[in-house]
Structure formats: C-alpha cells, structure tokens
Design a protein around this motif. Structure first.
Motif, mmCIF file in Angstrom:
data_model
loop_
_atom_site.group_PDB
_atom_site.id
_atom_site.type_symbol
_atom_site.label_atom_id
_atom_site.label_comp_id
_atom_site.label_asym_id
_atom_site.label_seq_id
_atom_site.Cartn_x
_atom_site.Cartn_y
_atom_site.Cartn_z
ATOM 1 N N GLU A 195 -0.280 4.102 7.215
ATOM 2 C CA GLU A 195 -0.733 5.257 7.984
ATOM 3 C C GLU A 195 -0.141 5.182 9.390
ATOM 4 O OE1 GLU A 195 -5.001 6.907 7.991
ATOM 5 O OE2 GLU A 195 -4.906 5.746 9.858
ATOM 6 N N ALA A 212 5.858 6.929 5.607
ATOM 7 C CA ALA A 212 4.405 6.914 5.797
ATOM 8 C C ALA A 212 3.714 7.613 4.635
ATOM 9 C CB ALA A 212 4.034 7.610 7.109
ATOM 10 N N ASP A 213 2.591 7.057 4.218
ATOM 11 C CA ASP A 213 1.790 7.665 3.151
ATOM 12 C C ASP A 213 0.783 8.667 3.691
ATOM 13 O OD1 ASP A 213 2.573 5.921 0.783
ATOM 14 O OD2 ASP A 213 1.937 4.414 2.230
ATOM 15 N N ARG A 214 0.381 8.457 4.945
ATOM 16 C CA ARG A 214 -0.679 9.278 5.523
ATOM 17 C C ARG A 214 -0.515 9.252 7.033
ATOM 18 N NH1 ARG A 214 -6.097 7.104 3.587
ATOM 19 N NH2 ARG A 214 -6.183 5.865 5.489
ATOM 20 N N LEU A 215 -0.987 10.318 7.689
ATOM 21 C CA LEU A 215 -0.927 10.398 9.139
ATOM 22 C C LEU A 215 -2.334 10.512 9.705
ATOM 23 C CD1 LEU A 215 1.956 13.009 9.477
ATOM 24 C CD2 LEU A 215 2.141 10.516 9.329
ATOM 25 N N GLU A 216 -2.549 9.863 10.853
ATOM 26 C CA GLU A 216 -3.756 10.088 11.632
ATOM 27 C C GLU A 216 -3.374 11.011 12.778
ATOM 28 O OE1 GLU A 216 -6.885 7.044 13.139
ATOM 29 O OE2 GLU A 216 -5.638 7.529 14.867
ATOM 30 N N HIS A 270 -2.159 0.447 9.536
ATOM 31 C CA HIS A 270 -2.172 1.574 10.464
ATOM 32 C C HIS A 270 -1.366 1.199 11.700
ATOM 33 C CE1 HIS A 270 -4.293 4.702 12.973
ATOM 34 N NE2 HIS A 270 -4.163 3.786 13.911
ATOM 35 N N LEU A 322 -8.439 -0.738 6.375
ATOM 36 C CA LEU A 322 -7.182 -0.244 6.944
ATOM 37 C C LEU A 322 -6.981 -1.022 8.240
ATOM 38 C CD1 LEU A 322 -4.870 1.923 7.165
ATOM 39 C CD2 LEU A 322 -6.551 3.380 8.309
ATOM 40 N N THR A 343 -12.558 8.138 7.523
ATOM 41 C CA THR A 343 -12.436 6.753 7.984
ATOM 42 C C THR A 343 -13.414 6.512 9.127
ATOM 43 O OG1 THR A 343 -10.059 6.670 7.450
ATOM 44 C CG2 THR A 343 -10.868 5.093 9.093
ATOM 45 N N VAL A 388 -0.953 1.393 1.414
ATOM 46 C CA VAL A 388 -0.939 2.567 2.280
ATOM 47 C C VAL A 388 -0.390 2.199 3.654
ATOM 48 C CG1 VAL A 388 -2.407 4.206 3.522
ATOM 49 C CG2 VAL A 388 -2.828 3.738 1.102
ATOM 50 N N ARG A 448 -5.286 12.745 8.280
ATOM 51 C CA ARG A 448 -6.653 12.420 8.692
ATOM 52 C C ARG A 448 -6.797 12.784 10.173
ATOM 53 N NH1 ARG A 448 -10.064 8.189 5.116
ATOM 54 N NH2 ARG A 448 -9.308 9.116 3.180
#
Length: 233
Positions: free
Chosen positions: A8, A25-29, A204, A182, A122, A6, A58
């Motif tokens: 992020e 990117a797989d995911r955003l914060e 991250h 992470l 998280t 991952v 997230r």
C-alpha cells in the motif's frame, strides 16, 4: 499458489496514484496535508484519483493532526465527510481515535462505522499510541468492516516495534487478532524479509516511495523496488 503480499502506498493526488500503480502498488491510502500526518481529502480529490487508477483506494478520515476525534461539532464534520466520500464512490477507509487516557474512543469509531455501513476499513497508527494495544484490539474486535491494523509496533517506528509486531503476528487468528497487520512507519526494505518470514503479508510506505521528499511525487521506480522485495525478489 498463495495470494501475493499487499503493498500500500500513500497518494496525495492523481499523479502519485498513477505512479504508484505503475510501480506495482496493490492499494493506495489517500490523504492530504502530510504536515499534519495525513488528513481527509476532498470528495473531488477522491473522484479525480479514482478516475485515473483501478487499484483499491482507502481514504483517510481525520480532520486534525493527532488521534483525538475532537468536539461534537468536529465529529459531525467527520460524519459528513465520510458520507460525502461514500457518495463520491469511496468504499474503503482509514480511521482511528483515542481518548485522553490513551484508550480507544469507541464512541467516535462506532459513529463513523455506522456511516460506513459495512465498508472495509483500517484502524491506523493510533494503535501505536494506545495505552494498551491488546485492550484496544479486543474492544474493536467484531466491528463491521474492520479488516486491517496499520502499525509500526511502536510510536518510534518499526525498528523499535519489531518485537511487538512479531508477537502480534504469532497471535493471528485469536480473539482480537483476526485482522491483517499492515506494517508501516519507519519501515525499511531490510525489515521486509524478517516480517514476511513471521507471516506478515502487508506493507505500507509513504516517504519511501518519494526518494526526494514529500514535495516531490511518488516514484514508480521506488515502488517497483519495494514490490520486488515484498514479493521476495
């Protein structure tokens, strides 16, 4: 074939989000106000970003700089913010609170977890400032939705925290250590291969996705470079 690691990326707005997704990117914060180390964005900001990308988002739940949940009134504001974000469609979150002695503020965490009602979340780098990391992880073990710890292994960043990160990765699967690590906070590209070898599979980045600083948007090229290294390229 094993699931890919991952990556992020912190996003402040839709422009960031689109660039981060384009870079891999797989995911955003999602946060606002990086001068305060990332605070809760508005439901409107969440909705605007959500309309532009299709990677998981997230959302930070923190109203002031630092790791204290604040007064009862501030906790009520947090609960309202979480509820409003859920109504806007948010299904993944980031949070973490400590008490004055450096222990986990379990009451504040549980208050929000109740509102999240099973959403994934998280526990962020408050872990790196805890008086006892192991005690904190054991206290939180089993809380609904907790699937990730964002950590550098040390308040000073990954350079100082590497031994801790490697030790915790080796304990994965034991009580208090079932959640994914992470790694973020002073993370550099050169750290990634060593961490991957240790079994860590989530990374991250914030400023690393912005070569010209926080006043400029995410660079899709910078994210793509990280994507390649995280994937072992």
């Amino acid at each position: 074939m094993s699931e890919r690691a991952v990556l992020e990326v912190i996003a402040l707005d839709a422009e960031d989000a689109v660039a981060a997704q384009a870079g891999g990117a797989d995911r955003l914060e999602l946060v606002t106000d990086m001068a305060a180390d990332g605070l809760t964005p508005s439901p409107g900001t969440f909705a605007g970003i959500s309309a532009e990308v299709d990677v998981p988002l997230r959302v930070m739940l923190r109203l002031t700089d630092g790791f204290a949940a604040g007064s009862p009134a501030e906790r009520d504001r947090l609960v309202r913010a979480a509820g409003e974000l859920r109504e806007a469609g948010a299904r993944e979150f980031v949070l973490g609170f400590l008490d004055a002695s450096g222990g986990v503020d379990l009451a504040a965490v549980e208050l929000l977890v109740d509102v999240l009602d099973g959403c994934s979340w998280t526990f962020h780098r408050a872990l790196d400032h805890a008086a006892d990391r192991d005690a904190l992880r054991r206290q939180l073990d089993g809380l609904p939705g907790l699937d990730t710890y964002l950590t550098a292994g040390s308040p000073a960043g990954v350079d100082a925290g590497l031994p801790t990160l490697l030790a915790e990765a080796a304990r994965h699967g034991t009580p208090g250590y079932t959640q994914r690590l992470l790694v973020g906070g002073g993370l550099r590209l050169t750290h990634v291969p060593h961490l991957r070898t240790a079994g860590i599979d989530a990374f991250h980045i914030g400023s690393a996705a912005r070569p010209h600083g926080w006043a400029t948007p995410v660079s899709s090229a910078a994210v793509a470079q990280w994507r390649g290294v995280v994937d072992g390229g």
